[in-house]
Design a protein around this motif. Structure first.
Motif, PDB file in Angstrom:
ATOM      1  N   ILE A  94       0.937  -1.331   0.205  1.00 13.76           N
ATOM      2  CA  ILE A  94      -0.197   0.052   0.065  1.00 13.76           C
ATOM      3  C   ILE A  94       0.681   1.337   0.196  1.00 13.76           C
ATOM      4  O   ILE A  94       1.611   1.247   0.815  1.00 13.76           O
ATOM      5  CB  ILE A  94      -1.198  -0.052   1.187  1.00 13.76           C
ATOM      6  N   PRO A  95       0.587   2.199  -0.848  1.00 16.42           N
ATOM      7  CA  PRO A  95       1.268   3.423  -0.917  1.00 16.42           C
ATOM      8  C   PRO A  95       1.611   4.164   0.528  1.00 16.42           C
ATOM      9  O   PRO A  95       0.567   4.119   1.252  1.00 16.42           O
ATOM     10  CB  PRO A  95       0.857   4.315  -1.973  1.00 16.42           C
ATOM     11  N   GLU A  96       2.505   4.646   0.650  1.00 16.57           N
ATOM     12  CA  GLU A  96       2.654   5.350   2.231  1.00 16.57           C
ATOM     13  C   GLU A  96       1.602   6.408   2.452  1.00 16.57           C
ATOM     14  O   GLU A  96       1.244   6.519   3.327  1.00 16.57           O
ATOM     15  CB  GLU A  96       4.071   5.951   2.088  1.00 16.57           C
ATOM     16  N   ALA A  97       1.601   7.268   1.222  1.00 16.63           N
ATOM     17  CA  ALA A  97       0.463   8.032   1.325  1.00 16.63           C
ATOM     18  C   ALA A  97      -1.024   7.732   1.481  1.00 16.63           C
ATOM     19  O   ALA A  97      -1.819   8.347   1.949  1.00 16.63           O
ATOM     20  CB  ALA A  97       0.211   9.017   0.050  1.00 16.63           C
ATOM     21  N   LYS A  98      -1.205   6.337   1.274  1.00 12.60           N
ATOM     22  CA  LYS A  98      -2.859   5.485   1.496  1.00 12.60           C
ATOM     23  C   LYS A  98      -2.610   4.634   2.794  1.00 12.60           C
ATOM     24  O   LYS A  98      -3.562   3.927   2.942  1.00 12.60           O
ATOM     25  CB  LYS A  98      -3.196   5.084   0.278  1.00 12.60           C
ATOM     26  N   ILE A  99      -1.485   4.769   3.630  1.00 11.69           N
ATOM     27  CA  ILE A  99      -1.612   3.904   4.648  1.00 11.69           C
ATOM     28  C   ILE A  99      -2.700   3.824   5.617  1.00 11.69           C
ATOM     29  O   ILE A  99      -2.869   2.790   6.194  1.00 11.69           O
ATOM     30  CB  ILE A  99       0.052   3.967   5.659  1.00 11.69           C
ATOM     31  N   TRP A 100      -3.416   5.018   5.761  1.00  6.17           N
ATOM     32  CA  TRP A 100      -4.688   5.267   6.518  1.00  6.17           C
ATOM     33  C   TRP A 100      -5.610   4.127   6.093  1.00  6.17           C
ATOM     34  O   TRP A 100      -6.710   3.687   7.041  1.00  6.17           O
ATOM     35  CB  TRP A 100      -5.209   6.620   6.425  1.00  6.17           C
ATOM     36  N   LEU A 101      -5.664   3.693   5.045  1.00  7.43           N
ATOM     37  CA  LEU A 101      -6.468   2.515   4.318  1.00  7.43           C
ATOM     38  C   LEU A 101      -6.325   1.137   5.169  1.00  7.43           C
ATOM     39  O   LEU A 101      -7.311   0.322   5.125  1.00  7.43           O
ATOM     40  CB  LEU A 101      -6.175   2.261   3.002  1.00  7.43           C
ATOM     41  N   SER A 102      -5.173   0.958   5.741  1.00 12.26           N
ATOM     42  CA  SER A 102      -4.946  -0.349   6.321  1.00 12.26           C
ATOM     43  C   SER A 102      -5.946  -0.751   7.001  1.00 12.26           C
ATOM     44  O   SER A 102      -6.299  -2.084   7.188  1.00 12.26           O
ATOM     45  CB  SER A 102      -3.550  -0.427   6.840  1.00 12.26           C
ATOM     46  N   ALA A 103      -6.275   0.070   8.272  1.00 15.40           N
ATOM     47  CA  ALA A 103      -7.503  -0.420   9.064  1.00 15.40           C
ATOM     48  C   ALA A 103      -8.654  -1.083   8.504  1.00 15.40           C
ATOM     49  O   ALA A 103      -9.380  -1.910   8.822  1.00 15.40           O
ATOM     50  CB  ALA A 103      -7.657   0.672  10.191  1.00 15.40           C
ATOM     51  N   GLY A 104      -9.268  -0.008   7.456  1.00 14.00           N
ATOM     52  CA  GLY A 104     -10.450  -0.501   6.816  1.00 14.00           C
ATOM     53  C   GLY A 104     -10.159  -1.822   5.972  1.00 14.00           C
ATOM     54  O   GLY A 104     -11.409  -2.513   6.082  1.00 14.00           O
ATOM     55  N   LEU A 105      -9.009  -1.752   5.368  1.00 13.82           N
ATOM     56  CA  LEU A 105      -8.751  -3.022   4.732  1.00 13.82           C
ATOM     57  C   LEU A 105      -8.648  -4.464   5.554  1.00 13.82           C
ATOM     58  O   LEU A 105      -9.106  -5.571   5.116  1.00 13.82           O
ATOM     59  CB  LEU A 105      -7.478  -3.018   3.730  1.00 13.82           C
ATOM     60  N   SER A 106      -8.127  -4.223   6.914  1.00 12.45           N
ATOM     61  CA  SER A 106      -8.206  -5.161   7.769  1.00 12.45           C
ATOM     62  C   SER A 106      -9.467  -5.659   8.183  1.00 12.45           C
ATOM     63  O   SER A 106      -9.870  -6.704   8.226  1.00 12.45           O
ATOM     64  CB  SER A 106      -7.225  -4.802   9.003  1.00 12.45           C
ATOM     65  N   ALA A 107     -10.419  -4.558   8.320  1.00 13.40           N
ATOM     66  CA  ALA A 107     -11.866  -4.892   8.787  1.00 13.40           C
ATOM     67  C   ALA A 107     -12.570  -5.749   7.601  1.00 13.40           C
ATOM     68  O   ALA A 107     -13.140  -6.562   7.871  1.00 13.40           O
ATOM     69  CB  ALA A 107     -12.386  -3.590   9.081  1.00 13.40           C
ATOM     70  N   PHE A 108     -12.250  -5.349   6.104  1.00 15.28           N
ATOM     71  CA  PHE A 108     -12.741  -5.776   5.257  1.00 15.28           C
ATOM     72  C   PHE A 108     -12.358  -7.376   5.075  1.00 15.28           C
ATOM     73  O   PHE A 108     -13.297  -8.101   5.113  1.00 15.28           O
ATOM     74  CB  PHE A 108     -12.573  -5.165   3.812  1.00 15.28           C
ATOM     75  N   LEU A 109     -11.159  -7.614   5.308  1.00 16.11           N
ATOM     76  CA  LEU A 109     -10.545  -9.299   5.134  1.00 16.11           C
ATOM     77  C   LEU A 109     -11.295  -9.852   6.360  1.00 16.11           C
ATOM     78  O   LEU A 109     -11.645 -11.155   6.079  1.00 16.11           O
ATOM     79  CB  LEU A 109      -9.161  -8.968   5.394  1.00 16.11           C
ATOM     80  N   PHE A 110     -11.289  -9.183   7.456  1.00 14.96           N
ATOM     81  CA  PHE A 110     -12.058 -10.023   8.694  1.00 14.96           C
ATOM     82  C   PHE A 110     -13.132 -10.489   8.293  1.00 14.96           C
ATOM     83  O   PHE A 110     -13.932 -11.579   8.586  1.00 14.96           O
ATOM     84  CB  PHE A 110     -11.680  -9.262   9.918  1.00 14.96           C
ATOM     85  N   LEU A 111     -14.159  -9.146   8.083  1.00 14.66           N
ATOM     86  CA  LEU A 111     -15.576  -9.567   7.852  1.00 14.66           C
ATOM     87  C   LEU A 111     -15.706 -10.593   6.677  1.00 14.66           C
ATOM     88  O   LEU A 111     -16.916 -11.258   6.686  1.00 14.66           O
ATOM     89  CB  LEU A 111     -16.455  -8.127   7.575  1.00 14.66           C
ATOM     90  N   TYR A 112     -15.280 -10.078   5.688  1.00 13.36           N
ATOM     91  CA  TYR A 112     -15.435 -11.191   4.413  1.00 13.36           C
ATOM     92  C   TYR A 112     -15.028 -12.646   4.818  1.00 13.36           C
ATOM     93  O   TYR A 112     -16.119 -13.423   4.469  1.00 13.36           O
ATOM     94  CB  TYR A 112     -14.467 -10.579   3.097  1.00 13.36           C
TER      95      TYR A 112
END
Length: 404
Positions: free
Chosen positions: A110-128
């Motif tokens: 994930i690009p450094e500038a978009k690192i804030w996405l990591s928490a949301g992506l973690s939630a996505f993978l867990f829920l899916y």
């Protein structure tokens, strides 16, 4: 269900933010700005050996223009050593599972500038993977809500995603529709409870220790009063409209909450009086929104009382030290037009609410918006206290106007 979609609203705090942490009542409400999640399950490969590498779970985030893909075989290897929860059994993400998800995200670079996405992506993978296992599918997300501005964007993300995943799993059903995916359908109370419990697990991954208020408002809609963990549903008998101004100023919620606590430790008696006053405002506002106003005079009187309570609440938030120069600019601008505003959420930037009286002309409102936007702010006109989660079954043409 091979294809479905769900949408969940954002939220505002009408009264009581910060003070609620110290035992006061607060009032929150859904707004008609939504996050939408579309899901299409992909067919399982007929020839597992030939096509095992092709099956994947895909996530398309329309707003930042980013797409991610995880091979199902890799997800199975990384995550299903721990048994999936199953759609009917929401449970917390274990430390081992979260560590495995973190490793999967590291592989995405994930690009450094978009690192804030990591928490949301973690939630996505867990829920899916918890709800659907490693079944191949494509998820598309889009939102009306600005991120990180106090309008419940992460909760709407988790609620809409949980709703779509649970519909696909057959655990949640919308109202009886035509099956053609042409309109949003309401969801039954028991199903909403299940969605809310899953969404809360996603919120815990994103925020650590969320109150559960944001996901509850996004799931059930309408308005709620909450105090010391108790949630009470409120029914507004008249439409309430607000102008939301996004100052585009980011803020650190944890630091702002800590700052209020530090001020409380330095001035315990004075701050206790502030919190008591905020509690009174929240309680009175709760009563006023439920009052029926049947004519123009009664509606105007009701709106005046709401405006006065918002004005008092804003003054107390200033006492707590959570205002900001951008918020003060919004207050001064709207006051020139005799309109009342208050911050919503953590403060320190973020969003500001302005009550739109029923008799305010569109011409005046457009002037207000133009002046606010001249400061670089962004404005949204919203109705307060609307529907919560809604779903759409089949090829959902109602998802952002397109079949996805």
């Amino acid at each position: 269900m091979e294809a479905c979609a769900a949408r969940a609203p954002g939220k505002i705090i009408l009264a009581g933010e910060h003070a609620v942490v110290h035992g006061s009542a607060a009032v929150a409400a859904a707004i008609d700005l939504y996050t939408r999640c579309s899901l299409r399950l992909l067919p399982l490969a007929a020839d597992a050996d030939a096509e095992a590498g092709a099956a994947a779970v895909e996530l398309d985030l329309r707003d930042p223009g980013l797409a991610f893909s995880w091979p199902c075989a890799r997800l199975h290897e990384a995550l299903l050593t721990e048994a999936a929860a199953g759609a009917q059994d929401p449970r917390s993400c274990s430390p081992d599972r979260l560590a495995a998800i973190t490793r999967l995200l590291e592989e995405q670079e994930i690009p450094e500038a978009k690192i804030w996405l990591s928490a949301g992506l973690s939630a996505f993978l867990f829920l899916y993977t918890s709800i659907l296992g490693c079944r191949p599918g494509k998820v598309t997300m889009s939102s009306d809500l600005p991120m990180g501005s106090g309008l419940g964007s992460s909760a709407a993300f988790c609620v809409s995603m949980s709703g779509a995943l649970l519909v696909a799993a057959g655990a949640v059903a919308g109202a009886v529709g035509d099956g053609k995916g042409t309109e949003w359908e309401l969801v039954g109370k028991d199903d909403l409870e299940l969605v809310n419990r899953w969404a809360f697990q996603g919120e815990k991954i994103i925020h650590g220790k969320p109150s559960g208020i944001d996901n509850s408002v996004s799931t059930f809609g309408s308005m709620i009063k909450f105090k010391k963990g108790e949630l009470t549903s409120l029914k507004s008998s008249n439409p309430i409209k607000m102008l939301i101004t996004d100052t585009r100023v980011g803020r650190n919620t944890k630091a702002l909450v800590a700052g209020v606590s530090e001020r409380t430790s330095r001035h315990p008696d004075a701050m206790a009086s502030v919190f008591h006053a905020v509690n009174s405002i929240s309680e009175e506002l709760s009563s006023i929104v439920e009052l029926a106003a049947n004519d123009e005079i009664a509606i105007t009187s009701k709106e005046k009382k709401l405006a006065e309570l918002m004005e008092m609440n804003q003054g107390l938030l200033q006492c707590m030290g959570v205002s900001h120069s951008s918020i003060e600019t919004v207050l001064r601008t709207t006051l020139k037009f005799n309109l009342v505003s208050k911050l919503t959420g953590a403060g320190g930037g973020g969003c500001v609410l302005t009550l739109i009286p029923t008799l305010l002309s569109n011409l005046v409102l457009e002037k207000v918006i133009a002046e606010l936007e001249s400061h670089g702010f962004r404005c949204f006109k919203v109705e307060v206290g609307g529907q919560g989660l809604q779903v759409c079954q089949g090829d959902c043409s109602c998802f952002n106007g397109n079949v996805v």
